[in-house]
Every structure is written in C-alpha cells, then in structure tokens.
Design an enzyme around this catalytic site. Structure first.
Site, PDB file in Angstrom:
ATOM      1  N   LYS A   1       0.869  -1.179   0.000  1.00 40.29           N
ATOM      2  CA  LYS A   1       0.000   0.000   0.000  1.00 40.29           C
ATOM      3  C   LYS A   1       0.902   1.223   0.000  1.00 40.29           C
ATOM      4  CE  LYS A   1      -0.444  -0.365   5.021  1.00 40.29           C
ATOM      5  NZ  LYS A   1      -1.335  -0.295   6.189  1.00 40.29           N
TER       6      LYS A   1
ATOM      7  N   ASN B   1       3.431   1.992   2.733  1.00 40.49           N
ATOM      8  CA  ASN B   1       4.618   1.149   2.873  1.00 40.49           C
ATOM      9  C   ASN B   1       5.576   1.295   1.692  1.00 40.49           C
ATOM     10  OD1 ASN B   1       3.890   0.216   5.382  1.00 40.49           O
ATOM     11  ND2 ASN B   1       2.782  -1.554   4.592  1.00 40.49           N
TER      12      ASN B   1
ATOM     13  N   ASP C   1       8.258  -2.440   5.256  1.00 40.61           N
ATOM     14  CA  ASP C   1       7.286  -3.092   6.125  1.00 40.61           C
ATOM     15  C   ASP C   1       6.999  -4.545   5.758  1.00 40.61           C
ATOM     16  OD1 ASP C   1       5.490  -3.726   8.035  1.00 40.61           O
ATOM     17  OD2 ASP C   1       4.122  -2.059   7.654  1.00 40.61           O
TER      18      ASP C   1
HETATM   19  P1  ADP Z   1       4.521  -0.921  10.789  1.00 37.20           P
HETATM   20  O1  ADP Z   1       4.852  -2.367  10.545  1.00 37.20           O
HETATM   21  O2  ADP Z   1       4.313  -0.664  12.239  1.00 37.20           O
HETATM   22  O3  ADP Z   1       3.455  -0.399   9.866  1.00 37.20           O
HETATM   23  P2  ADP Z   1       6.529   0.323   9.078  1.00 37.20           P
HETATM   24  O4  ADP Z   1       7.739  -0.500   8.837  1.00 37.20           O
HETATM   25  O5  ADP Z   1       5.524   0.402   7.986  1.00 37.20           O
HETATM   26  O6  ADP Z   1       5.857  -0.116  10.473  1.00 37.20           O
HETATM   27  O7  ADP Z   1       6.980   1.804   9.462  1.00 37.20           O
HETATM   28  C1  ADP Z   1       6.012   2.756   9.857  1.00 37.20           C
HETATM   29  C2  ADP Z   1       6.289   4.075   9.159  1.00 37.20           C
HETATM   30  O8  ADP Z   1       7.605   4.556   9.513  1.00 37.20           O
HETATM   31  C3  ADP Z   1       6.317   4.002   7.632  1.00 37.20           C
HETATM   32  O9  ADP Z   1       5.024   4.080   7.082  1.00 37.20           O
HETATM   33  C4  ADP Z   1       7.191   5.209   7.295  1.00 37.20           C
HETATM   34  O10 ADP Z   1       6.458   6.416   7.384  1.00 37.20           O
HETATM   35  C5  ADP Z   1       8.229   5.213   8.414  1.00 37.20           C
HETATM   36  N1  ADP Z   1       9.422   4.448   8.001  1.00 37.20           N
HETATM   37  C6  ADP Z   1       9.572   3.112   8.035  1.00 37.20           C
HETATM   38  N2  ADP Z   1      10.770   2.716   7.573  1.00 37.20           N
HETATM   39  C7  ADP Z   1      11.437   3.842   7.231  1.00 37.20           C
HETATM   40  C8  ADP Z   1      12.757   4.122   6.677  1.00 37.20           C
HETATM   41  N3  ADP Z   1      13.607   3.131   6.384  1.00 37.20           N
HETATM   42  N4  ADP Z   1      13.093   5.416   6.439  1.00 37.20           N
HETATM   43  C9  ADP Z   1      12.204   6.406   6.737  1.00 37.20           C
HETATM   44  N5  ADP Z   1      10.969   6.221   7.255  1.00 37.20           N
HETATM   45  C10 ADP Z   1      10.573   4.965   7.503  1.00 37.20           C
HETATM   46 MG    MG Z   2       3.497  -0.065   7.723  1.00 37.84          MG
END
Ligand code: ADP
Ligand code: MG
Length: 284
Positions: free
Chosen positions: A139, A142, A158
């Site tokens: 989505k 992500n 994610d």
């Molecule tokens: P969750 O599994 O809790 O949804 P995510 O891995 O999707 O966690 O991370 C949540 C949010 O954090 C993402 O939607 C993005 O906005 C931010 N984020 C995640 N990884 C990164 C990254 N490598 N660099 C910058 N922002 C990130």
């Molecule tokens: Mg996420």
C-alpha cells in the site's frame, strides 16, 4: 555495522536515536545516527510488551525475511538489536516520506510518473516472488520515496506481514492486510499466494491515477462485499484522459480469479510498463 548479526549490545552505545519518522501498530520508526561514522539510519523500535504473545514470533520473522532480500527498490535492513523489552531493526534511511503523502499532495500522478513508479514496485515484487516471499501489505504507506523531487526512486518497506511460501503452494496464512487492499481470495478466506500482492498493485495503480481507491466504504463489511463482487468504475471526467493501456493493466490486475490475474513477470511485460515511453502519456 552491516554484518546483520542480532546482538544484545546496547543500541544507544552505537547509535544516537532521534525524532520519530513514522508509526505502526506496535512500532515507532525513528531517525538514528551511527555515532562512529555519523551516517543516518531509520530504526524500527518494537515494544515487545505491547505485542500479543502469539505475535512475538512474527517480529523475528520480519527480520529474517528482510535479511533475505537485496534489491535497489527494497529498504535494506542493516542490523538488529535486542533488549529485554524492545526489538530494534536498523534500516537504511529513506527520507522523501510515504508515497501516500505524496499522492495526497499531488492529488494524482501523470501516467508517465505512475508508470515509472509501477516499474520499480513491480521490480521489487519480482525479486520477492522469485524468493517465494508474499508481502501481503502492499500500500502507498509502505512505499517510501527517496526524496521529494519529481521522479524520485521508491523503496518498499514493512515486511511485518510477509510470509514464505512452501513448495510454491497456496495456503491459508490468515486474514491479514489492510482492508482496501485485500484481495477477493483473502476476503473469501480461501488459500492464497503471490496473486494477493498483484491485486494490491492493481489497487495502488488505480489510486495513483485517480487519487481515490476503486473499492471503498467506511463499513468494512460493505467494502468486502464490493471486493467480492469485483465491480469498479472509471468515473468521468477523472478517467476521460487516461490511456486505454493503463486501464487495461488495471483490469488485468483486478481480476477475481487469482489464477487469471497477471503474474509479476506478465505485468512487467505489459505495454504500459515495458513501452511506457511510447504508451504512457504525459498529460493525465
Ligand atoms: P509498521 O509495521 O508498524 O506499519 P513500518 O515498517 O511500515 O511499520 O513503518 C512505519 C512508518 O515509519 C512508515 O510508514 C514510514 O512512514 C516510516 N518508516 C519506516 N521505515 C522507514 C525508513 N527506512 N526510512 C524512513 N521512514 C521509515
Ligand atoms: Mg506499515
């Protein structure tokens, strides 16, 4: 750094942890700076006390799957730290924000820009599907942009819901994903596999070109009925200027029967992707 080992060294000795970049269900993602080199990273901080007992194994699964992948359009996991109540995953920092925010800012994308993004998303997907990994949560939230300039590269992140297929078999991996992106087979609660990601890519492409989703209702029960019926529209005037090739690709992705849906290799060969210079216009 970068040896991918899971260590119980105190992360604060190695990194200075800074401001929050984003949030998820059990996690916060924060900027961090490697003390020795000054290099910036993003650390996903998971509070294990907030994770239900039956979900704990899944946290390690996320790290295990991330360590298997290596692709320019997938966020790289550098290393993992464990503390008594917290799990830290140190990722490469992607600083242009979520594709989701960019869609909201621009309302919709030109076909040329959307096709460029799709090529990268499909290329990341091809890498995962060849490794028998199903992402299950594709989505725009992500998908992270490398920068805020036009034509910026995109990185998939994610892997919290990602699963590995055994012997390339469909399986019932549970009811998981994000409502608007769930495929008919997940909604119908039947065994599924890679085609669930291709459905979600169809939804993302529709959203990129329109600025709104093909299936939507505030009541998820109604939404799931819409998905099972599989009827969506291209309302005028929003879609009047969109090329028939773009709609053709959406129509071949949003196919009810997962066996008849385009695979990632087929989608990459579709004229709107493979011949985008000729086919995808600048106008819409
Ligand atoms: P969750 O599994 O809790 O949804 P995510 O891995 O999707 O966690 O991370 C949540 C949010 O954090 C993402 O939607 C993005 O906005 C931010 N984020 C995640 N990884 C990164 C990254 N490598 N660099 C910058 N922002 C990130
Ligand atoms: Mg996420």
């Amino acid at each position: 750094m970068g040896d991918n080992a899971i260590t119980d060294t105190d992360i604060n000795e190695i990194y200075e942890i800074k401001e929050v970049l984003g949030k998820g269900a059990f996690s916060q993602v924060k900027k961090c700076v490697h003390r020795e080199s000054g290099a910036e990273f993003a650390v996903k901080v998971i509070d294990l006390r907030r994770v239900p007992p039956n979900e704990k194994a899944k946290i390690k699964r996320e790290a295990r799957i991330c360590l298997m992948v290596n692709h320019p359009n997938i966020v790289k996991l550098h290393e993992v730290y464990e503390a008594p109540h917290t799990y830290f995953m140190v990722f490469e920092l992607v600083s242009g924000g979520e594709l989701f925010e960019d869609i909201v800012r621009r309302t919709f994308y030109s076909e040329r820009d959307a096709s460029h993004l799709m090529l990268q998303i499909l290329s990341a997907m091809q890498h995962l599907h060849r490794l028998e990994i199903v992402h299950r949560d594709l989505k725009p939230e992500n998908l992270l942009l490398e920068s805020q300039r036009d034509g910026a590269d995109i990185k998939l992140t994610d892997f919290g819901l990602a699963v590995m297929l055994e012997k390339q078999q469909n399986e019932w991996f549970g009811f998981a994903g994000t409502p608007g992106y769930l495929s008919p087979e997940v909604v119908k609660r039947v065994p599924y596999g890679k085609p669930v990601d291709m459905w979600a890519i169809g939804i993302i492409l529709y959203i990129l070109l329109a600025g709104y989703p093909p299936f939507w209702d505030d009541d998820t029960k109604v939404l799931y009925e819409q998905i099972k019926l599989g009827e969506y529209e291209y309302p005028s005037p929003d879609w009047d200027d969109v090329s028939s090739e773009a709609r053709d690709l959406i129509d071949r992705l949003l196919v009810q029967d997962p066996a008849k849906r385009l695979t990632v290799d087929q989608a990459l060969a579709h004229p709107w992707i493979a011949q985008s210079d000729r086919v995808a216009p600048h106008v819409h």
